[in-house]
Scaffold this active site. Sequence first.
Site, short mmCIF file in Angstrom:
data_model
loop_
_atom_site.label_atom_id
_atom_site.label_comp_id
_atom_site.label_asym_id
_atom_site.label_seq_id
_atom_site.Cartn_x
_atom_site.Cartn_y
_atom_site.Cartn_z
CG ASN A 9 -1.69 1.25 1.42
OD1 ASN A 9 -1.83 2.03 0.47
ND2 ASN A 9 -2.24 1.45 2.60
CD1 TRP A 10 3.32 0.90 -2.92
CD2 TRP A 10 3.58 2.18 -4.76
NE1 TRP A 10 4.03 0.17 -3.85
CE2 TRP A 10 4.21 0.93 -4.98
CE3 TRP A 10 3.61 3.13 -5.77
CZ2 TRP A 10 4.86 0.62 -6.17
CZ3 TRP A 10 4.25 2.83 -6.95
CH2 TRP A 10 4.87 1.59 -7.15
CE LYS A 11 0.22 3.52 4.75
NZ LYS A 11 0.10 3.69 6.18
CG HIS A 96 -5.68 1.82 5.16
ND1 HIS A 96 -5.26 2.78 6.04
CD2 HIS A 96 -4.63 0.97 4.99
CE1 HIS A 96 -4.01 2.52 6.40
NE2 HIS A 96 -3.60 1.42 5.77
CD GLU A 98 -2.93 5.54 6.68
OE1 GLU A 98 -2.95 5.59 5.43
OE2 GLU A 98 -1.96 5.09 7.32
CD GLU A 168 -3.51 -2.69 7.30
OE1 GLU A 168 -2.39 -2.93 6.85
OE2 GLU A 168 -4.13 -1.64 7.06
N GLY A 174 2.27 2.20 10.70
CA GLY A 174 3.20 3.32 10.55
C GLY A 174 3.90 3.72 11.85
CB SER A 214 5.10 -1.79 12.07
OG SER A 214 4.67 -0.47 12.31
N GLY A 235 2.85 -1.20 4.29
CA GLY A 235 2.85 0.23 3.96
C GLY A 235 4.27 0.70 3.69
N GLY A 236 4.88 1.31 4.69
CA GLY A 236 6.20 1.94 4.55
C GLY A 236 7.24 1.06 3.85
C1 PEP Z 1 -0.73 0.08 5.92
O1 PEP Z 1 -0.77 1.24 5.59
O2 PEP Z 1 -1.61 -0.70 5.53
C2 PEP Z 1 0.37 -0.35 6.78
C3 PEP Z 1 0.30 -1.54 7.28
O3 PEP Z 1 1.40 0.54 6.97
P1 PEP Z 1 2.83 0.21 7.64
O4 PEP Z 1 3.30 -1.08 7.08
O5 PEP Z 1 3.68 1.37 7.27
O6 PEP Z 1 2.59 0.10 9.13
#
Ligand code: PEP
Length: 260
Positions: A9-11, A96, A98, A168, A174, A214, A235-236
């Site tokens: 997930n590049w956001k 998600h 967010e 999640e 994040g 994470s 994500g990251g």
């Molecule tokens: C996400 O945005 O779905 C996520 C899991 O982010 P991260 O891996 O950065 O915690």
Amino acid sequence: MRRKLIAGNWKMNKDIHETAELVNELKEHLKDFRNDLHIVICPPFTSLVVARGLIKDTPLKLGAQNMSDKEDGAYTGEISGRMLVTIGCEYVILGHSERRQYFKETNELINAKAHRAHAFGLTPIICVGETLEEREASVTDKIITTQIKGVLAQLASVDLDRCVIAYEPVWAIGTGRNATPDQANQVHRLIRKLVGQMYSWAVAERLTILYGGSVNPSNALDLLSQSDIDGALVGGASLKADSFLSIIRAGIEPSQKVFN
Ligand code: PEP
């Protein structure tokens, strides 16, 4: 056998030039990839067409980060499921945290989007997860139960076979603080049990449930080795080829063919 899946997930990251750079780097390393694992990248809407052109004849699949619950029409700023399909998306992330937090998405709206995604032949990756306050108040199971019942309402058994759930925990997204493999697996088992009660045990057994929060190259193997964790929503760590590729490697059975 449940489908294994690693999704990035590049956001709101990567313009079209940065998208091309990252996809080309992933492609280069995945040239010899032979595995059933599904690898999905979810760039921002503006990068989908660029990514689509570059992933042809690679194992990479395309997903979007959101879509409208409406079919089409006067909804300024929205993107429909049909638009995503015609641009080459097979997956779409829905609900998600967010989107829930900043755009006030509810279980009802996410459920409407899931119905619409299925109508267009997209596989939704539906996110659920508790906040830190909820975990500390020991209401995680209650929250997850409400979310799962809400987001899956009125979906047919056949739809569940084209659904992915991502657990999640909000406090892990994040933050660099992942759920422990055991914490995550317990919630995955709860989700599978709920789906078993709502549908059947056979449907629940086939359901792919991802962990997200994470995930990085150091914790991926421990998380992905759990009995009920079928992959990761990243994500990251999906924004750099080397870390995303390490997580992909962790998702492949050691006995199976690896890649360069
Ligand atoms: C996400 O945005 O779905 C996520 C899991 O982010 P991260 O891996 O950065 O915690």
